[in-house]
Design an enzyme around this catalytic site. Structure first.
Site, PDB file in Angstrom:
ATOM      1  CB  ALA A  64     -11.471  -2.822   6.899  1.00  0.00           C
ATOM      2  N   GLY A 109     -13.719   5.426   4.558  1.00  0.00           N
ATOM      3  CA  GLY A 109     -12.827   6.536   4.936  1.00  0.00           C
ATOM      4  C   GLY A 109     -12.740   6.813   6.423  1.00  0.00           C
ATOM      5  CD  GLU A 110     -14.975   3.447   7.944  1.00  0.00           C
ATOM      6  OE1 GLU A 110     -14.064   3.334   7.096  1.00  0.00           O
ATOM      7  OE2 GLU A 110     -16.124   3.012   7.771  1.00  0.00           O
ATOM      8  CD  GLU A 130     -17.741   0.451   4.567  1.00  0.00           C
ATOM      9  OE1 GLU A 130     -18.399   1.156   3.763  1.00  0.00           O
ATOM     10  OE2 GLU A 130     -16.817   0.896   5.250  1.00  0.00           O
TER      11      GLU A 130
HETATM   12  N1  DAK Z   1      -8.353  -5.081   1.297  1.00  0.00           N
HETATM   13  C1  DAK Z   1      -7.415  -5.951   0.874  1.00  0.00           C
HETATM   14  N2  DAK Z   1      -6.683  -5.775  -0.235  1.00  0.00           N
HETATM   15  C2  DAK Z   1      -6.911  -4.672  -0.962  1.00  0.00           C
HETATM   16  C3  DAK Z   1      -7.882  -3.720  -0.583  1.00  0.00           C
HETATM   17  C4  DAK Z   1      -8.618  -3.952   0.611  1.00  0.00           C
HETATM   18  N3  DAK Z   1      -9.520  -3.093   1.072  1.00  0.00           N
HETATM   19  N4  DAK Z   1      -7.877  -2.739  -1.499  1.00  0.00           N
HETATM   20  C5  DAK Z   1      -6.949  -3.064  -2.417  1.00  0.00           C
HETATM   21  N5  DAK Z   1      -6.347  -4.226  -2.087  1.00  0.00           N
HETATM   22  C6  DAK Z   1      -5.295  -4.924  -2.814  1.00  0.00           C
HETATM   23  C7  DAK Z   1      -5.831  -5.627  -4.034  1.00  0.00           C
HETATM   24  O1  DAK Z   1      -6.383  -6.865  -3.669  1.00  0.00           O
HETATM   25  C8  DAK Z   1      -4.590  -5.756  -4.872  1.00  0.00           C
HETATM   26  O2  DAK Z   1      -3.834  -6.814  -4.357  1.00  0.00           O
HETATM   27  P1  DAK Z   1      -3.058  -7.842  -5.388  1.00  0.00           P
HETATM   28  O3  DAK Z   1      -4.111  -8.387  -6.265  1.00  0.00           O
HETATM   29  O4  DAK Z   1      -2.083  -6.943  -6.090  1.00  0.00           O
HETATM   30  O5  DAK Z   1      -2.429  -8.820  -4.455  1.00  0.00           O
HETATM   31  C9  DAK Z   1      -3.845  -4.476  -4.572  1.00  0.00           C
HETATM   32  O6  DAK Z   1      -4.380  -3.978  -3.336  1.00  0.00           O
HETATM   33  C10 DAK Z   1      -4.049  -3.399  -5.616  1.00  0.00           C
HETATM   34  O7  DAK Z   1      -5.442  -3.222  -5.804  1.00  0.00           O
HETATM   35  P2  DAK Z   1      -6.140  -3.327  -7.248  1.00  0.00           P
HETATM   36  O8  DAK Z   1      -5.376  -4.197  -8.162  1.00  0.00           O
HETATM   37  O9  DAK Z   1      -7.565  -3.636  -7.008  1.00  0.00           O
HETATM   38  O10 DAK Z   1      -5.971  -1.823  -7.746  1.00  0.00           O
HETATM   39  P3  DAK Z   1      -6.920  -1.014  -8.746  1.00  0.00           P
HETATM   40  O11 DAK Z   1      -6.207   0.246  -9.050  1.00  0.00           O
HETATM   41  O12 DAK Z   1      -7.393  -1.882  -9.858  1.00  0.00           O
HETATM   42  O13 DAK Z   1      -8.216  -0.658  -7.863  1.00  0.00           O
HETATM   43  C11 DAK Z   1      -9.414   0.056  -5.894  1.00  0.00           C
HETATM   44  C12 DAK Z   1      -8.125   0.175  -6.771  1.00  0.00           C
HETATM   45  C13 DAK Z   1      -9.156   0.879  -4.614  1.00  0.00           C
HETATM   46  C14 DAK Z   1     -10.602   0.652  -6.659  1.00  0.00           C
HETATM   47  C15 DAK Z   1      -9.664  -1.418  -5.584  1.00  0.00           C
HETATM   48  O14 DAK Z   1      -8.452  -1.990  -5.049  1.00  0.00           O
HETATM   49  C16 DAK Z   1     -10.749  -1.603  -4.584  1.00  0.00           C
HETATM   50  O15 DAK Z   1     -11.921  -1.498  -4.881  1.00  0.00           O
HETATM   51  N6  DAK Z   1     -10.360  -1.958  -3.334  1.00  0.00           N
HETATM   52  C17 DAK Z   1     -11.279  -2.313  -2.311  1.00  0.00           C
HETATM   53  C18 DAK Z   1     -11.910  -1.091  -1.711  1.00  0.00           C
HETATM   54  C19 DAK Z   1     -12.870  -1.481  -0.640  1.00  0.00           C
HETATM   55  O16 DAK Z   1     -13.935  -1.994  -0.923  1.00  0.00           O
HETATM   56  N7  DAK Z   1     -12.422  -1.359   0.585  1.00  0.00           N
HETATM   57  C20 DAK Z   1     -13.147  -1.839   1.741  1.00  0.00           C
HETATM   58  C21 DAK Z   1     -13.958  -0.750   2.272  1.00  0.00           C
HETATM   59  S1  DAK Z   1     -15.038  -1.435   3.444  1.00  0.00           S
HETATM   60  C22 DAK Z   1     -16.260  -3.712  10.338  1.00  0.00           C
HETATM   61  C23 DAK Z   1     -14.953  -3.340  10.405  1.00  0.00           C
HETATM   62  C24 DAK Z   1     -14.434  -2.602   9.393  1.00  0.00           C
HETATM   63  C25 DAK Z   1     -15.191  -2.277   8.296  1.00  0.00           C
HETATM   64  C26 DAK Z   1     -16.488  -2.664   8.253  1.00  0.00           C
HETATM   65  C27 DAK Z   1     -17.043  -3.368   9.273  1.00  0.00           C
HETATM   66  N8  DAK Z   1     -16.823  -4.482  11.389  1.00  0.00           N
HETATM   67  C28 DAK Z   1     -15.978  -5.240  12.250  1.00  0.00           C
HETATM   68  C29 DAK Z   1     -18.254  -4.461  11.552  1.00  0.00           C
HETATM   69  C30 DAK Z   1     -14.612  -1.561   7.236  1.00  0.00           C
HETATM   70  C31 DAK Z   1     -15.005  -1.748   6.007  1.00  0.00           C
HETATM   71  C32 DAK Z   1     -14.351  -1.121   4.898  1.00  0.00           C
HETATM   72  O17 DAK Z   1     -13.369  -0.432   5.021  1.00  0.00           O
END
Ligand code: DAK
Length: 257
Positions: A64, A109-110, A130
């Site tokens: 997300a 990975g939803e 998360e």
């Molecule tokens: N959200 C927003 N932007 C993201 C993003 C994300 N999840 N993932 C990557 N980006 C953006 C980065 O901010 C960056 O943007 P700029 O700085 O270029 O503007 C661009 O994508 C490229 O990312 P990186 O520069 O970070 O690329 P790297 O190769 O260095 O790293 C990475 C790749 C995938 C390891 C890293 O980007 C990363 O850790 N991303 C975040 C992964 C993550 O934590 N995702 C969230 C999972 S939690 C809920 C509803 C939904 C959810 C939970 C609760 N409720 C309503 C209760 C869901 C939660 C999740 O999905």
């Protein structure tokens, strides 16, 4: 209007491509709305299997959108969670089979877990980050992961927020197969083609029976199966499939009737 989800039919299979590469295909409200609309647009009279993938070579979906989530109030967070849940549920219950082809990151990975099954590239990375962001998984992440890999492994992944690589995802049964990235989409198309070659009424009824049966006790589950089984009979494809076997010939292409 520009959409973050591309729908690309290819014969009787189709791709749904999450296309927000600059944010590694992270899911914000707009992407979720586009995904919902793309599912509505699938021509179910033609298409027999969907392949869900991310745009680019690096990411399936990076979870997300954290920038959007950061400022949400409790009420807005619940609404965002519901929007995601509704579309994931729609995908999970989609009438035709769905394959997630995970080429790269599947964090949170939803989306992949809402598909019928997953294959991935050797570059794939899975994880539930998360709790490291101060939230629980949403969009069904706490529920589907536990159902797919068992509660012990799901809890370990969610509590530790540690990413796993393709080989470990394969070992715990989160993905069915791992391919070099260059072969992943060809492999997905081959699987989708095999599925599309079987009788669509039977394939759809099997999907529904498996999904619905998993929600109830075994006595009710077998009744669900009986209904699914019955629903295939007196169809042209059932007559042709069984007739061809008995006549020792290859069946004609199935016609979804
Ligand atoms: N959200 C927003 N932007 C993201 C993003 C994300 N999840 N993932 C990557 N980006 C953006 C980065 O901010 C960056 O943007 P700029 O700085 O270029 O503007 C661009 O994508 C490229 O990312 P990186 O520069 O970070 O690329 P790297 O190769 O260095 O790293 C990475 C790749 C995938 C390891 C890293 O980007 C990363 O850790 N991303 C975040 C992964 C993550 O934590 N995702 C969230 C999972 S939690 C809920 C509803 C939904 C959810 C939970 C609760 N409720 C309503 C209760 C869901 C939660 C999740 O999905």
């Amino acid at each position: 209007m520009m959409s973050f989800v591309k729908y690309e039919p290819k014969g009787n299979i189709a791709y749904l491509i999450i296309d927000r590469e600059k944010a590694l295909n992270a899911l914000n409200s707009q992407v979720l709305a586009d995904l919902d609309a793309a599912l509505d647009a699938v021509d179910l009279s033609e298409i027999r299997c969907l392949i869900v993938r991310g745009a680019g070579e690096k990411s399936f979906v990076a979870g997300a959108d954290i920038a959007q989530m950061k400022e949400l109030s409790k009420e807005e967070a619940e609404a965002f969670g519901k929007q995601g849940n509704d579309v994931m549920r729609k995908l999970e219950a989609f009438p035709i089979p769905t394959i997630a082809a995970v080429g790269g990151y599947a964090l949170g990975g939803e989306l992949a877990m809402s598909c019928d099954f997953r294959i991935c590239s050797d570059t794939a990375v899975f994880g539930q980050p998360e709790t490291g962001l101060g939230i629980t998984p949403g969009f069904g992440g706490t529920q589907r992961l536990a159902r797919l890999v068992g509660p012990g492994m799901a809890k370990q992944m969610i509590y530790t927020a540690r990413n796993i690589k393709a080989d470990e995802a394969y070992r715990i049964g989160l993905v069915n197969a791992v391919y070099p990235l260059s072969d992943l989409y060809a492999a997905a198309e081959k699987l989708a083609g095999q599925i599309a070659g079987n009788a669509p009424i039977a394939v759809r009824a099997s999907k529904q029976a498996i999904n619905d049966g998993l929600q109830v006790d075994i006595d009710r589950a077998v009744v669900i199966e009986e209904k699914a089984f019955g629903s295939c009979f007196q169809s042209a494809d059932q007559q042709e499939g069984m007739g061809a076997f008995l006549e020792k010939r290859k069946h004609e292409p199935f016609i979804n009737k």
